[in-house]
Every structure is written in structure tokens, then in C-alpha cells.
Motif scaffolding. Sequence first.
Motif, PDB file in Angstrom:
ATOM      1  N   GLU A   1     -65.753  14.828  61.831  1.00 47.35           N
ATOM      2  CA  GLU A   1     -64.540  15.181  63.023  1.00 47.35           C
ATOM      3  C   GLU A   1     -63.912  16.010  63.147  1.00 47.35           C
ATOM      4  O   GLU A   1     -63.511  15.719  61.254  1.00 47.35           O
ATOM      5  CB  GLU A   1     -64.531  14.047  63.752  1.00 47.35           C
ATOM      6  CG  GLU A   1     -63.564  12.638  62.671  1.00 47.35           C
ATOM      7  CD  GLU A   1     -63.254  11.493  62.792  1.00 47.35           C
ATOM      8  OE1 GLU A   1     -62.351  11.546  63.522  1.00 47.35           O
ATOM      9  OE2 GLU A   1     -63.611  10.811  62.375  1.00 47.35           O
ATOM     10  N   PRO A   2     -63.473  17.333  62.822  1.00 45.50           N
ATOM     11  CA  PRO A   2     -61.728  17.933  62.878  1.00 45.50           C
ATOM     12  C   PRO A   2     -60.405  16.853  62.770  1.00 45.50           C
ATOM     13  O   PRO A   2     -60.216  15.980  63.695  1.00 45.50           O
ATOM     14  CB  PRO A   2     -61.847  18.617  64.248  1.00 45.50           C
ATOM     15  CG  PRO A   2     -62.593  18.317  65.573  1.00 45.50           C
ATOM     16  CD  PRO A   2     -63.051  17.424  64.731  1.00 45.50           C
ATOM     17  N   VAL A   3     -60.046  17.103  61.621  1.00 49.41           N
ATOM     18  CA  VAL A   3     -58.529  16.118  61.142  1.00 49.41           C
ATOM     19  C   VAL A   3     -58.129  17.309  61.198  1.00 49.41           C
ATOM     20  O   VAL A   3     -56.515  17.187  61.556  1.00 49.41           O
ATOM     21  CB  VAL A   3     -58.588  15.894  59.230  1.00 49.41           C
ATOM     22  CG1 VAL A   3     -57.338  15.454  59.210  1.00 49.41           C
ATOM     23  CG2 VAL A   3     -59.704  14.958  59.444  1.00 49.41           C
ATOM     24  N   GLU A   4     -57.777  18.682  61.187  1.00 51.88           N
ATOM     25  CA  GLU A   4     -56.779  20.146  61.115  1.00 51.88           C
ATOM     26  C   GLU A   4     -57.688  20.696  61.441  1.00 51.88           C
ATOM     27  O   GLU A   4     -58.801  21.399  60.950  1.00 51.88           O
ATOM     28  CB  GLU A   4     -55.909  20.439  59.994  1.00 51.88           C
ATOM     29  CG  GLU A   4     -54.975  19.164  59.479  1.00 51.88           C
ATOM     30  CD  GLU A   4     -53.458  19.280  58.979  1.00 51.88           C
ATOM     31  OE1 GLU A   4     -53.269  20.464  59.416  1.00 51.88           O
ATOM     32  OE2 GLU A   4     -53.330  18.593  58.185  1.00 51.88           O
ATOM     33  N   SER A   5     -56.988  21.658  62.585  1.00 50.88           N
ATOM     34  CA  SER A   5     -57.878  23.683  62.991  1.00 50.88           C
ATOM     35  C   SER A   5     -56.650  24.378  62.091  1.00 50.88           C
ATOM     36  O   SER A   5     -56.000  24.167  62.008  1.00 50.88           O
ATOM     37  CB  SER A   5     -57.894  22.810  63.984  1.00 50.88           C
ATOM     38  OG  SER A   5     -58.898  21.813  64.390  1.00 50.88           O
ATOM     39  N   TYR A   6     -58.043  25.507  62.811  1.00 50.55           N
ATOM     40  CA  TYR A   6     -56.963  27.249  62.429  1.00 50.55           C
ATOM     41  C   TYR A   6     -56.034  26.829  63.380  1.00 50.55           C
ATOM     42  O   TYR A   6     -56.827  26.975  64.830  1.00 50.55           O
ATOM     43  CB  TYR A   6     -57.809  27.860  61.941  1.00 50.55           C
ATOM     44  CG  TYR A   6     -58.501  27.983  60.582  1.00 50.55           C
ATOM     45  CD1 TYR A   6     -57.161  27.828  59.303  1.00 50.55           C
ATOM     46  CD2 TYR A   6     -59.838  27.055  60.693  1.00 50.55           C
ATOM     47  CE1 TYR A   6     -58.382  27.660  57.989  1.00 50.55           C
ATOM     48  CE2 TYR A   6     -60.476  27.081  58.833  1.00 50.55           C
ATOM     49  CZ  TYR A   6     -60.051  27.648  57.667  1.00 50.55           C
ATOM     50  OH  TYR A   6     -60.470  27.284  56.738  1.00 50.55           O
TER      51      TYR A   6
ATOM     52  N   VAL B   1     -61.101  26.947  65.126  1.00 51.10           N
ATOM     53  CA  VAL B   1     -62.111  26.244  64.311  1.00 51.10           C
ATOM     54  C   VAL B   1     -61.519  25.203  63.425  1.00 51.10           C
ATOM     55  O   VAL B   1     -60.383  25.109  62.670  1.00 51.10           O
ATOM     56  CB  VAL B   1     -62.834  27.601  63.430  1.00 51.10           C
ATOM     57  CG1 VAL B   1     -63.873  27.498  62.618  1.00 51.10           C
ATOM     58  CG2 VAL B   1     -63.567  28.518  64.911  1.00 51.10           C
ATOM     59  N   PRO B   2     -62.708  24.107  62.908  1.00 47.34           N
ATOM     60  CA  PRO B   2     -61.884  23.424  62.110  1.00 47.34           C
ATOM     61  C   PRO B   2     -61.630  23.617  60.636  1.00 47.34           C
ATOM     62  O   PRO B   2     -62.322  24.328  60.129  1.00 47.34           O
ATOM     63  CB  PRO B   2     -63.082  21.968  61.876  1.00 47.34           C
ATOM     64  CG  PRO B   2     -64.014  22.491  62.909  1.00 47.34           C
ATOM     65  CD  PRO B   2     -63.954  24.447  63.399  1.00 47.34           C
ATOM     66  N   ALA B   3     -60.700  23.450  60.298  1.00 44.55           N
ATOM     67  CA  ALA B   3     -59.507  23.810  58.469  1.00 44.55           C
ATOM     68  C   ALA B   3     -60.321  22.592  57.817  1.00 44.55           C
ATOM     69  O   ALA B   3     -60.755  22.721  57.395  1.00 44.55           O
ATOM     70  CB  ALA B   3     -58.747  23.531  59.031  1.00 44.55           C
ATOM     71  N   VAL B   4     -59.987  21.288  57.840  1.00 43.02           N
ATOM     72  CA  VAL B   4     -60.411  19.973  57.627  1.00 43.02           C
ATOM     73  C   VAL B   4     -61.204  19.140  57.866  1.00 43.02           C
ATOM     74  O   VAL B   4     -60.569  19.019  59.454  1.00 43.02           O
ATOM     75  CB  VAL B   4     -59.085  19.250  57.035  1.00 43.02           C
ATOM     76  CG1 VAL B   4     -59.223  18.032  56.311  1.00 43.02           C
ATOM     77  CG2 VAL B   4     -58.504  20.328  56.327  1.00 43.02           C
TER      78      VAL B   4
END
Length: 355
Positions: free
Chosen positions: A236-241, A249-252
Motif C-alpha cells: 500500500e502507498p504511504v507517501e507518493s511523489y 507514483v508511490p514513494a514510500v
Amino acid sequence: TGAVNWQPVNRAKGPGEMRRNALAHVARGADGIAYFQWRAAKAGAEQWHSAMLPHAGTDSRIWQDVVRLGADLKALAEVRGSVGTAEVAVVWDWNARWAMELPSQPSGELRFQDLVRAWYEPLWRAGVAVDFVRPDADLSPYRLVLAPSLYLVDDAGAANLTGFAERGGTLAVGFHSGAVDENCHVRLGGYPGAFREALGVRTDELFPLLPGESVGLSGGGTGTLWSERVRLSGAEPVESYTSGPLAGVPAVTRHRLGAGTSWYLTTLPDEPTLAALLDRIRTEAGVRPVRETAPGVEAVLRRGPDADYLFLINHTDRPAEVTVAQNATELLTGKPAPGSVGVPAGETAVVREPR
């Protein structure tokens, strides 16, 4: 647990800094301090090498600090044989470091030790004890394992880290990890290679960042040094660009893996953002600081069969007061410390708390 070979430094240092740093090693498990070298040479290739007995002789701060440390170690004799209590491990591997810094990398800005330090410092500031381990180490004592930079890893090391999370641990991995095997051959099929399934992600293209270049993150921070085009495969994405070619796009990412959890950081967040992320990760893993202290006061715990030994190291220029057990004793002075102990500016206290 063992001895630390430590070299006194021939440069101006704060009063007691050498002693304070030596006791920091004892706090983390060393049962002895082995100095190199004994006497500064008058002539020869090492005539300017540091020593316990410097050219100035016994009328010197280095010598006085060494003598004082000797008295401290005598007072701490009962600590010998006790063990550390770290619940967090940081993966350190020399092969991964050497491979990371080869000139063939997509970016010439990658520095293994800088990345490890960036992840370690927020934990140190939060008062969280940390061990450094190999990828194939026994990870059963830990709740949380961090791999800030593990570009090269063999199958056994990758399986060990993955298995740790599957059995209920929390694993956090930094970008460009798992990319090559022990022969420095790229693991084909997408990045991050050896950790794709464990992290629940797949990267098809790398986007290294230039010096001074940054990308926005959805949490309000920024990322530097690196970015990747990640697709989620269970995570699951936690942070995205929020800027640049990877906006959205997911970053974390965070992934449930067996009975545990795995995290992936595809960039190097700014210091406050990284500190907040690591705080969340270790809190969810159930890791708490050794003891609540003022900023700049380090707390490290060793555990013996009958007592805990709390090392309190004050790196600031202000005195600090720390809450301890009612039946505590400060070992360096031999004085009872019922309920609290004072740690003068730049000094160290070692508190026995019987169990």
C-alpha cells in the motif's frame, strides 16, 4: 560483547570527551577498552600518532582522562558480562558498501555510509538502542530490522531478512537494495531484485536525482538523491511523489508479509520527514526509547542476571535529570539515586537498577 580498540586523538576535544566516548562503547556491550598506542613516539614514522601518554607527558588532559577512565572501569566491574538490550538492528555489509560505490552505478552520488548514518541518527536522537548486523545474522532478538542500503545481497541474506518479517518482525528497506547478487550480477525481472516479493512492489525504471535536485512528497516533505517508478504488487502507498516525472507514483510503501510488515523507501527523504517515518515504523513495531531523557542525553541499557545498568551520557552543555528506579545506585560515585539521577553537562552516569 568484547573489547574496543580505541585511539585517542591528538586534537582539541571537549573536557572528558575521550572518556565519554569510551564509556559509550561500554554501554553498548564492550567489556574492555584496549588503547592504541601506549606512548607517543619521539621519532619515526608514527611520531605524531596519538597515544595515552602524549608528548606532553602526564601533565596533559589526555593522560588525565585515561586515568579517570581507568577508575571508572574499576567502578563498573560488575557490569562485565551483562548484555545489550537493542530491539532494532541496522544491516551493515562491507560487500554491499564496496559494490554500492563502484563507478558503474546509475548515480555517482551514492554513499553507503551516508545512507546508513541518515537512518541511524534519528533513532539515536530518539534514544532507541541499535545493533549493527550482517544480512545473515540471527535476527530473533529484534523487533525491527533496517536495511538503509543493501545494493548487494546473496540469496541466504535476502531469505534471512525476508523470513524475519514473515515470522512477525518489521523490515524496512532503502532504495536500490537487493539489485545484485553476491557476484555483482543484476537480478533480472525488475527491482528491487531480491526483495520484490517481500516488499510487495516492482520497479521497472530508476530515476536518480542530480545534486541539488529534489522531488515533492505527499506528506509535505521532499526527497533527494534517488527516485523510482514503482508499481504496487500487494503493498500500500504511504507517501507518493508530487512533482517531477513520477508525480503520483508511490514513494514510500508498506506491505503485510506473513505475520510481519515490510516497508520500502524509494528516495532519501529530508531529515524531518525521514525521522517522522522511522518514528512511525519503530512505534508500529513496538519499539520504545530506552528511557525518556532531555535532547542530547543518550540512554543505553545493559542487562545482567540480577540488575539493569542504565548508561546516561550527557552530550550537552547543560545538566540533566533522569528518572530511575527507587532502589537505584549510581556506580561511578557509589551513591544511592532513589528515583532520579543528575547527569552534569558533558558527563556520564551509570545507574544500577536491581530487578
